[in-house]
Design a protein around this motif. Sequence first.
Motif, mmCIF file in Angstrom:
data_model
loop_
_atom_site.group_PDB
_atom_site.id
_atom_site.type_symbol
_atom_site.label_atom_id
_atom_site.label_comp_id
_atom_site.label_asym_id
_atom_site.label_seq_id
_atom_site.Cartn_x
_atom_site.Cartn_y
_atom_site.Cartn_z
ATOM 1 N N UNK A 77 -8.855 6.922 13.744
ATOM 2 C CA UNK A 77 -9.387 6.009 14.948
ATOM 3 C C UNK A 77 -10.088 5.246 14.353
ATOM 4 N N UNK A 78 -10.978 5.529 13.345
ATOM 5 C CA UNK A 78 -11.894 4.404 12.814
ATOM 6 C C UNK A 78 -11.100 3.376 12.095
ATOM 7 N N UNK A 79 -10.145 3.539 11.190
ATOM 8 C CA UNK A 79 -9.230 2.731 10.618
ATOM 9 C C UNK A 79 -8.465 1.875 11.560
ATOM 10 N N UNK A 80 -8.203 2.418 12.763
ATOM 11 C CA UNK A 80 -7.558 1.458 13.704
ATOM 12 C C UNK A 80 -8.288 0.448 14.326
ATOM 13 N N UNK A 81 -9.898 0.899 14.438
ATOM 14 C CA UNK A 81 -10.674 -0.021 14.972
ATOM 15 C C UNK A 81 -10.972 -0.820 14.353
ATOM 16 N N UNK A 82 -11.262 -0.769 12.821
ATOM 17 C CA UNK A 82 -11.436 -1.889 11.814
ATOM 18 C C UNK A 82 -10.273 -2.700 11.838
ATOM 19 N N UNK A 83 -8.750 -2.193 11.757
ATOM 20 C CA UNK A 83 -7.874 -3.116 12.097
ATOM 21 C C UNK A 83 -7.741 -3.991 13.205
ATOM 22 N N UNK A 84 -8.372 -3.634 14.297
ATOM 23 C CA UNK A 84 -8.406 -4.140 15.487
ATOM 24 C C UNK A 84 -9.325 -5.175 15.451
ATOM 25 N N UNK A 85 -10.611 -4.987 14.909
ATOM 26 C CA UNK A 85 -11.558 -5.983 14.594
ATOM 27 C C UNK A 85 -11.236 -7.094 13.905
ATOM 28 N N UNK A 86 -10.415 -6.540 12.482
ATOM 29 C CA UNK A 86 -10.060 -7.641 11.548
ATOM 30 C C UNK A 86 -9.045 -8.677 12.270
ATOM 31 N N UNK A 87 -8.123 -7.880 13.196
ATOM 32 C CA UNK A 87 -7.103 -8.804 13.814
ATOM 33 C C UNK A 87 -7.842 -9.744 14.576
ATOM 34 N N UNK A 88 -8.970 -9.394 15.281
ATOM 35 C CA UNK A 88 -9.654 -10.155 16.485
ATOM 36 C C UNK A 88 -10.050 -11.323 15.706
ATOM 37 N N UNK A 89 -10.923 -11.106 14.648
ATOM 38 C CA UNK A 89 -11.535 -11.990 13.863
ATOM 39 C C UNK A 89 -10.724 -13.178 13.054
ATOM 40 N N UNK A 90 -9.615 -12.650 12.532
ATOM 41 C CA UNK A 90 -8.570 -13.713 12.253
ATOM 42 C C UNK A 90 -8.101 -14.537 13.214
ATOM 43 N N UNK A 91 -7.695 -13.950 14.446
ATOM 44 C CA UNK A 91 -7.395 -14.666 15.563
ATOM 45 C C UNK A 91 -8.396 -15.892 15.898
ATOM 46 N N UNK A 92 -9.652 -15.542 15.911
ATOM 47 C CA UNK A 92 -10.552 -16.184 16.366
ATOM 48 C C UNK A 92 -10.740 -17.385 15.319
ATOM 49 N N UNK A 93 -10.773 -17.229 14.074
ATOM 50 C CA UNK A 93 -10.667 -18.121 13.108
ATOM 51 C C UNK A 93 -9.763 -19.088 13.038
ATOM 52 N N UNK A 94 -8.352 -18.824 13.413
ATOM 53 C CA UNK A 94 -7.475 -19.550 13.630
ATOM 54 C C UNK A 94 -7.156 -20.159 15.092
ATOM 55 N N UNK A 95 -7.728 -19.860 16.140
ATOM 56 C CA UNK A 95 -7.646 -20.773 17.080
ATOM 57 C C UNK A 95 -8.935 -21.587 17.144
ATOM 58 N N UNK A 96 -10.029 -21.082 16.900
ATOM 59 C CA UNK A 96 -11.012 -22.109 16.777
ATOM 60 C C UNK A 96 -10.966 -23.333 15.733
ATOM 61 N N UNK A 97 -10.186 -22.963 14.533
ATOM 62 C CA UNK A 97 -9.697 -24.163 13.896
ATOM 63 C C UNK A 97 -8.920 -25.103 14.494
ATOM 64 N N UNK A 98 -7.887 -24.507 15.188
ATOM 65 C CA UNK A 98 -6.887 -25.436 16.032
ATOM 66 C C UNK A 98 -7.764 -26.003 16.902
#
Length: 155
Positions: A77-98
């Motif tokens: 569950x912890x690894x899934x949570x970390x994966x979710x956070x990294x996914x969230x952070x990557x989406x944030x960077x991409x969308x904000x850059x756009x």
Amino acid sequence: MNVRKLRLQRHWSQDQLAQLSGLSIRTIQRIERGQTPGLESLKSLAAVFDVPVETPPEEQDMTPEQPIDPVEQRTIEYVRDIKGFYSHAIKYVLVITMLFIINLATAPGYIWAWWPMLGWGIGVLFHGLNVFEVFNFFGPAWEKRQIEKRLGRKL
């Protein structure tokens, strides 16, 4: 045979297992979610994992319903949570850059992209703080207190 556990022990992704076994990724996902595999799928997986196929698929337990160690479950569950956070952070960077690119291309006189960056950034920050348990306000101790409180028990 627990397909998910065997796959994780070998540090394989579902895609790698699919390639090695000749099955589709979707089939691997279904089997890991508890669907009983067909005989051919079972034989392919047994060959990849180098385990014998001794019982019919109806009798062979390949589901993750076998008792999982609580520490292992929390780790998953912890690894899934970390994966979710990294996914969230990557989406944030991409969308904000756009948004900044769009902002600078259409109205360079006023930088409005700071506002969504600030708002969403606060969300990403709190998501990270929650996942990495920097401030664990609602952790297991809090959950236990709330459960005991609702059940009317004393701690």
